[in-house]
Design an enzyme around this catalytic site. Structure first.
Site, PDB file in Angstrom:
ATOM      1  N   HIS A   5     -34.094 -33.938  37.042  1.00 29.81           N
ATOM      2  CA  HIS A   5     -33.626 -34.437  38.345  1.00 29.81           C
ATOM      3  C   HIS A   5     -32.744 -35.667  38.147  1.00 29.81           C
ATOM      4  CE1 HIS A   5     -37.617 -32.633  39.735  1.00 29.81           C
ATOM      5  NE2 HIS A   5     -36.727 -32.014  40.466  1.00 29.81           N
ATOM      6  N   LYS A  41     -31.348 -24.862  35.683  1.00 29.35           N
ATOM      7  CA  LYS A  41     -32.713 -24.383  35.395  1.00 29.35           C
ATOM      8  C   LYS A  41     -33.092 -23.306  36.416  1.00 29.35           C
ATOM      9  CE  LYS A  41     -37.283 -24.611  34.591  1.00 29.35           C
ATOM     10  NZ  LYS A  41     -37.861 -24.322  35.870  1.00 29.35           N
TER      11      LYS A  41
END
Ligand code: PAF
Length: 282
Positions: free
Chosen positions: A39, A151
């Site tokens: 993140h 991802k």
């Protein structure tokens, strides 16, 4: 300095309206919290690209097809705010459930085709939940740029298609998967792995790499796939939901990498569902 936390849409709009009037470029990084370096790489990409950066944290009930999964999803808001401090983001938007889905909320955004396979096939309703909340986050933040990790590659394609089809004026940036030193793709769900399962978890990436390498060298996909699944099961994975090669642009099924292709997998390990994907021939 810990970033300002905004919990209501009216507060958020008050901020973003001013930024837009000043002609500033607003980046949004949508998350469900439990932030990790993956993140944070998206936050850095947003900082590098935009004048203002909003990180959103909302554990979206509509995208969980399994109530236990929603219940167990890690929630670490204070720690998340601490991790964001060094990035000097302009706002962390943490709406409550009622703010996002007020009483009598009745709209679903549904993307056809791309959502029929893999995550869409194994998690009914998941992508409707993702597309609905991401549409709302795009419109709520009025961002010009959004940052998503590769991802969740299928999610990235679904979000891009949704923004294009609905004419939402936003550029959706895909950022590379960030991995632990042993290859395991970073994911908030990794926090749920026991110590023992954490040792086994990187086997998923290892088997995928071996398979991708074999296919890139011209070997047949099916026998390599069978071997990889057997090895994963021997290592302790209880269920390999899919291990597939698909086209990078539209996710159509491939038996040979005769166009840009990726390998996609989802597998269960000690009660935790892991997903990963890698490019073939990179
Ligand atoms: O990838 C996620 O964390 C979520 O699916 C997202 C994009 C924040 C929507 O809830």
């Amino acid at each position: 300095m810990t970033p300002p936390i905004i919990r209501t849409l009216s507060e958020l709009r008050a901020q973003t309206t001013g930024w837009m009037r000043a002609g500033e470029r607003i980046g949004v990084v949508p998350t469900m919290g439990a932030l990790h370096d993956g993140h944070l790489s998206l936050v850095q990409a947003a900082k590098d690209t935009c004048d203002r950066v909003i990180v959103t944290i909302f554990v979206n009930p509509k995208q969980f097809n399994n109530p236990a999964d929603l219940e167990n999803y890690p929630r670490t808001e204070e720690e998340d705010a601490r991790k964001l401090a060094r990035f000097n983001v302009d706002a962390v938007y943490v709406p409550g459930g009622d703010e996002m889905y007020p009483d009598r909320f009745a709209t679903t955004v549904s993307v056809e085709g791309l959502t029929d396979v893999m995550e869409g096939a194994h998690r009914p309703g998941h992508f409707d939940g993702v597309a609905t909340v991401v549409t709302k986050l795009f419109l709520q933040t009025m961002a010009s740029d959004a940052f998503f990790g590769e991802k969740d590659f299928q999610q990235l394609l679904v979000v891009r298609r949704m923004a294009r089809d609905l004419d939402i004026p936003i550029t959706v940036h895909g950022c590379p998967t960030i991995r632990e030193i042993d290859g395991l793709a970073m994911s908030s769900r990794n926090l749920l792995l026991s110590d023992r399962a954490r040792v086994t978890a990187p086997r998923l990436f290892e088997e995928m790499e071996a398979l991708a390498e074999g296919v890139a060298c011209g070997q047949e996909f099916a026998p390599l796939q069978e071997t990889a699944i057997k090895r994963l099961e021997t290592a302790g994975f209880t269920k390999v939901e899919y291990l597939e090669m698909r086209a990078q642009d539209d996710l159509s099924h491939l038996d040979a990498p005769n166009r840009p292709a990726r390998l996609f997998a989802a597998a269960h390990l000690a009660g935790v569902r892991l997903i990963d994907n890698i490019a073939i021939g990179d």
